[in-house]
Write a protein that holds these residues in place. Structure first.
Motif, PDB file in Angstrom:
ATOM      1  N   PHE A 126       1.800   1.477   6.435  1.00  8.77           N
ATOM      2  CA  PHE A 126       2.496   2.249   5.415  1.00  8.77           C
ATOM      3  C   PHE A 126       3.265   3.409   6.009  1.00  8.77           C
ATOM      4  O   PHE A 126       2.839   4.012   6.985  1.00  8.77           O
ATOM      5  CB  PHE A 126       1.494   2.821   4.399  1.00  8.77           C
ATOM      6  CG  PHE A 126       0.810   1.777   3.575  1.00  8.77           C
ATOM      7  CD1 PHE A 126       1.364   1.345   2.382  1.00  8.77           C
ATOM      8  CD2 PHE A 126      -0.368   1.208   4.008  1.00  8.77           C
ATOM      9  CE1 PHE A 126       0.741   0.372   1.620  1.00  8.77           C
ATOM     10  CE2 PHE A 126      -1.003   0.232   3.255  1.00  8.77           C
ATOM     11  CZ  PHE A 126      -0.448  -0.193   2.064  1.00  8.77           C
ATOM     12  N   THR A 144       6.246   5.554   1.261  1.00  5.23           N
ATOM     13  CA  THR A 144       5.696   4.499   0.417  1.00  5.23           C
ATOM     14  C   THR A 144       4.461   4.988  -0.324  1.00  5.23           C
ATOM     15  O   THR A 144       4.293   4.746  -1.521  1.00  5.23           O
ATOM     16  CB  THR A 144       5.355   3.252   1.258  1.00  5.23           C
ATOM     17  OG1 THR A 144       6.559   2.759   1.852  1.00  5.23           O
ATOM     18  CG2 THR A 144       4.719   2.166   0.414  1.00  5.23           C
ATOM     19  N   LEU A 145       3.588   5.687   0.384  1.00  7.75           N
ATOM     20  CA  LEU A 145       2.369   6.196  -0.240  1.00  7.75           C
ATOM     21  C   LEU A 145       2.689   7.245  -1.307  1.00  7.75           C
ATOM     22  O   LEU A 145       2.074   7.267  -2.375  1.00  7.75           O
ATOM     23  CB  LEU A 145       1.428   6.755   0.831  1.00  7.75           C
ATOM     24  CG  LEU A 145       0.894   5.712   1.824  1.00  7.75           C
ATOM     25  CD1 LEU A 145       0.236   6.388   3.011  1.00  7.75           C
ATOM     26  CD2 LEU A 145      -0.055   4.749   1.127  1.00  7.75           C
ATOM     27  N   LYS A 166      -1.433  10.397   6.047  1.00  4.22           N
ATOM     28  CA  LYS A 166      -1.502   9.064   5.448  1.00  4.22           C
ATOM     29  C   LYS A 166      -2.895   8.799   4.882  1.00  4.22           C
ATOM     30  O   LYS A 166      -3.037   8.268   3.776  1.00  4.22           O
ATOM     31  CB  LYS A 166      -1.149   7.986   6.476  1.00  4.22           C
ATOM     32  CG  LYS A 166       0.320   7.896   6.809  1.00  4.22           C
ATOM     33  CD  LYS A 166       0.529   6.766   7.806  1.00  4.22           C
ATOM     34  CE  LYS A 166       1.969   6.599   8.211  1.00  4.22           C
ATOM     35  NZ  LYS A 166       2.145   5.443   9.114  1.00  4.22           N
ATOM     36  N   ARG A 225      -1.592  -5.416  -0.360  1.00  5.60           N
ATOM     37  CA  ARG A 225      -1.157  -4.036  -0.056  1.00  5.60           C
ATOM     38  C   ARG A 225      -2.172  -3.029  -0.599  1.00  5.60           C
ATOM     39  O   ARG A 225      -2.449  -2.021   0.033  1.00  5.60           O
ATOM     40  CB  ARG A 225       0.226  -3.758  -0.647  1.00  5.60           C
ATOM     41  CG  ARG A 225       1.359  -4.520  -0.003  1.00  5.60           C
ATOM     42  CD  ARG A 225       1.680  -4.045   1.374  1.00  5.60           C
ATOM     43  NE  ARG A 225       2.529  -2.864   1.335  1.00  5.60           N
ATOM     44  CZ  ARG A 225       2.785  -2.092   2.374  1.00  5.60           C
ATOM     45  NH1 ARG A 225       2.257  -2.373   3.547  1.00  5.60           N
ATOM     46  NH2 ARG A 225       3.550  -1.043   2.265  1.00  5.60           N
TER      47      ARG A 225
END
Length: 111
Positions: A90, A94-95, A47, A78
């Protein structure tokens, strides 16, 4: 109408071995705890790497957070969370989607 039981009977303290508290044998509980901590560490590292890429892209394009938010299809807070590496907010998915939106598709290499 039935009543839902919401009484808290046990709270696991931070840092405790949840597997030991669930009744696993000590050796097994230690092994599971070690394995789960390693997996959590790998997820956090991934992440952070994805967030670094996004933050670098934002900086390289001299974007304000509100401008980046419009491009990424997210809110300005965000974007702030990405820049400030708030990994718990997150999912990896999503990333990856955010990076794809800016033309940085993610390729997975399993080593």
């Amino acid at each position: 109408m039935s009543k839902v039981d919401t009484h808290v009977r046990h709270v696991t303290k931070p840092g405790a071995n949840i597997f030991a508290e669930l009744g696993f044998a000590p050796d097994e509980a230690r092994r599971y705890q070690t394995e789960s901590q390693a997996l959590i560490g790998q997820t956090l590292a991934l992440k952070e790497q994805l967030m670094d890429e996004l933050a670098t892209w934002i900086e390289a394009h001299h974007l304000k957070q509100s401008e980046a938010a419009d491009i990424l299809h997210v809110t300005r807070p965000r974007v702030s969370d990405v820049v400030n590496k708030k990994t718990s907010k997150f999912t990896i998915d999503t990333l990856v989607e955010m990076l794809a939106r800016v033309g940085k598709p993610v390729k997975l290499v399993v080593g």
